[in-house]
Design a protein around this motif. Structure first.
Motif, mmCIF file in Angstrom:
data_model
loop_
_atom_site.group_PDB
_atom_site.id
_atom_site.type_symbol
_atom_site.label_atom_id
_atom_site.label_comp_id
_atom_site.label_asym_id
_atom_site.label_seq_id
_atom_site.Cartn_x
_atom_site.Cartn_y
_atom_site.Cartn_z
ATOM 1 N N LEU A 254 32.895 37.121 -33.767
ATOM 2 C CA LEU A 254 32.687 38.089 -32.782
ATOM 3 C C LEU A 254 31.333 37.853 -32.271
ATOM 4 O O LEU A 254 31.033 37.951 -31.053
ATOM 5 C CB LEU A 254 32.923 39.419 -33.368
ATOM 6 N N TYR A 255 30.491 37.604 -33.100
ATOM 7 C CA TYR A 255 29.162 37.255 -32.788
ATOM 8 C C TYR A 255 29.116 35.941 -31.606
ATOM 9 O O TYR A 255 28.479 36.158 -30.681
ATOM 10 C CB TYR A 255 28.031 37.184 -33.964
ATOM 11 N N LEU A 256 29.558 34.945 -32.127
ATOM 12 C CA LEU A 256 29.710 33.839 -31.407
ATOM 13 C C LEU A 256 30.270 33.898 -30.057
ATOM 14 O O LEU A 256 29.973 33.413 -28.904
ATOM 15 C CB LEU A 256 30.139 32.613 -32.201
ATOM 16 N N THR A 257 31.507 34.743 -30.078
ATOM 17 C CA THR A 257 32.212 35.193 -28.933
ATOM 18 C C THR A 257 31.514 35.791 -27.866
ATOM 19 O O THR A 257 31.257 35.332 -26.724
ATOM 20 C CB THR A 257 33.479 35.974 -29.248
ATOM 21 N N LYS A 258 30.556 36.791 -28.316
ATOM 22 C CA LYS A 258 29.691 37.342 -27.483
ATOM 23 C C LYS A 258 28.512 36.719 -27.033
ATOM 24 O O LYS A 258 27.988 36.707 -25.954
ATOM 25 C CB LYS A 258 29.079 38.827 -28.193
ATOM 26 N N THR A 259 27.714 35.822 -27.774
ATOM 27 C CA THR A 259 26.515 35.115 -27.495
ATOM 28 C C THR A 259 26.828 33.707 -26.868
ATOM 29 O O THR A 259 25.894 33.204 -26.112
ATOM 30 C CB THR A 259 25.730 34.911 -28.796
ATOM 31 N N ARG A 260 28.273 32.999 -27.334
ATOM 32 C CA ARG A 260 28.523 31.907 -26.663
ATOM 33 C C ARG A 260 27.706 30.789 -27.087
ATOM 34 O O ARG A 260 27.403 29.867 -26.293
ATOM 35 C CB ARG A 260 28.595 32.055 -25.086
ATOM 36 N N ARG A 261 26.653 31.028 -28.236
ATOM 37 C CA ARG A 261 25.543 30.126 -28.510
ATOM 38 C C ARG A 261 26.020 28.656 -29.069
ATOM 39 O O ARG A 261 25.301 27.712 -29.477
ATOM 40 C CB ARG A 261 24.801 30.528 -29.396
ATOM 41 N N ASP A 262 27.675 28.682 -29.459
ATOM 42 C CA ASP A 262 28.042 27.393 -29.814
ATOM 43 C C ASP A 262 29.048 26.714 -29.046
ATOM 44 O O ASP A 262 29.599 25.988 -29.423
ATOM 45 C CB ASP A 262 28.670 27.649 -31.330
ATOM 46 N N GLU A 263 29.123 27.171 -27.833
ATOM 47 C CA GLU A 263 29.845 26.387 -26.665
ATOM 48 C C GLU A 263 29.136 25.163 -26.183
ATOM 49 O O GLU A 263 27.695 25.082 -26.534
ATOM 50 C CB GLU A 263 30.042 27.336 -25.494
ATOM 51 N N ILE A 264 29.929 23.868 -26.032
ATOM 52 C CA ILE A 264 29.147 22.839 -25.518
ATOM 53 C C ILE A 264 29.754 22.098 -24.089
ATOM 54 O O ILE A 264 30.871 21.904 -24.109
ATOM 55 C CB ILE A 264 29.511 21.643 -26.395
ATOM 56 N N PRO A 265 29.044 22.831 -23.074
ATOM 57 C CA PRO A 265 29.317 22.074 -21.725
ATOM 58 C C PRO A 265 29.034 20.646 -21.698
ATOM 59 O O PRO A 265 27.910 20.100 -21.759
ATOM 60 C CB PRO A 265 28.636 22.939 -20.833
ATOM 61 N N LEU A 266 29.965 19.773 -21.768
ATOM 62 C CA LEU A 266 29.697 18.446 -21.871
ATOM 63 C C LEU A 266 29.108 17.882 -20.535
ATOM 64 O O LEU A 266 28.315 16.872 -20.974
ATOM 65 C CB LEU A 266 31.073 17.728 -21.938
#
Length: 272
Positions: A254-266
């Motif tokens: 839930l934390y990562l979903t909210k912060t989006r800090r582990d998404e990778i735009p290539l």
């Protein structure tokens, strides 16, 4: 889903469209490794709970969990980018299925742990070989096509199955306690980390080696927490241990979903 074909496809009109190519897997951060270890623990305790407490048996439990995994992977493949709740649900389920596959071979079919360890090692190496021949890379930072993602999830399945077999083989062969085994596997991961950061160990080799070792590490932690005190555990049981770890996983996702800090735009691209 975004594929190589769709990326290279030219639009038929004169309009321009900007779009972002996203990775289908998360950025490798401390959160990634924490959740990964938690999922391996759940894979061990949840499989024991379903098999033992609910009396489903290994075969029925395998069928049920495999069906849930296939449904989750269907949504994972349909997604255009990494979605934490879908991705990590798939990892939890594949950890359970990988454990059950190994347990079925050993407990139901009588295959030795030595044989299953060798078989899963060969299967994983063949997966990597086919992946590299097809895609010319094993980097998890390039997972944005259907084929690469298929290789990725197949490799993950074999890492869980191999980790289960090799972990059980080590535990039975060395007769280590749960806590001692967890420390040993944690130390091995520490050695890999040092080799990567200070001695230029290949990044792909370091990642997958650590990924495999998190399986027996998580299993040892799960056994230590869930098994009775007279057997060397803390006596929390499979229900209590699974609940604690699932709640922790849910909170982090839930934390990562909210912060989006582990998404990778290539990369950003423009097609016309």
């Amino acid at each position: 889903m975004t594929t190589n074909r769709s990326i290279s496809h030219n639009m038929t009109d004169n309009t321009r469209q900007d779009y972002q190519i996203w990775s289908k897997v998360p950025k490798i951060t401390l959160f990634f490794w924490i959740i990964k270890i938690l999922t391996t623990t759940v894979g061990e305790t949840a499989a024991d709970f379903l098999n033992g407490n609910l009396n489903l048996g290994l075969t029925n439990t395998t069928f049920v969990m495999s069906s849930l995994l296939l449904i989750t992977l269907f949504f994972q493949f349909r997604s255009r980018k990494y979605v934490p709740r879908i991705y990590w649900l798939a990892v939890v389920l594949i950890s359970i299925v990988g454990t059950l596959i190994s347990d079925n071979l050993v407990d139901n079919l009588g295959v030795t742990l030595e044989t299953t360890t060798i078989v899963f090692t060969v299967a994983l190496l063949l997966t990597f070989a086919a992946w590299y021949v097809s895609e010319k890379t094993l980097s998890i930072h390039s997972i944005y096509t259907v084929r690469r993602e298929a290789f990725y999830w197949l490799a993950i399945l074999f890492t869980f199955a191999l980790g289960t077999a090799a972990g059980d083989l080590t535990a039975e062969g060395l007769h280590l306690g749960y806590w001692e085994a967890a420390l040993m596997f944690a130390a091995l991961i520490g050695v890999i980390t040092i080799a990567y950061y200070f001695f230029k160990m290949n990044a792909v080799l370091a990642f997958w080696s650590a990924y495999i070792l998190t399986r027996p590490l998580g299993a040892s932690l799960g056994d230590y927490l869930s098994q009775p005190r007279h057997e060397g555990g803390l006596g929390l049981g499979t229900i209590g241990t699974s609940a604690i770890f699932l709640i922790t996983i849910l909170s982090l996702v839930l934390y990562l979903t909210k912060t989006r800090r582990d998404e990778i735009p290539l990369r950003s691209s423009t097609k016309e």
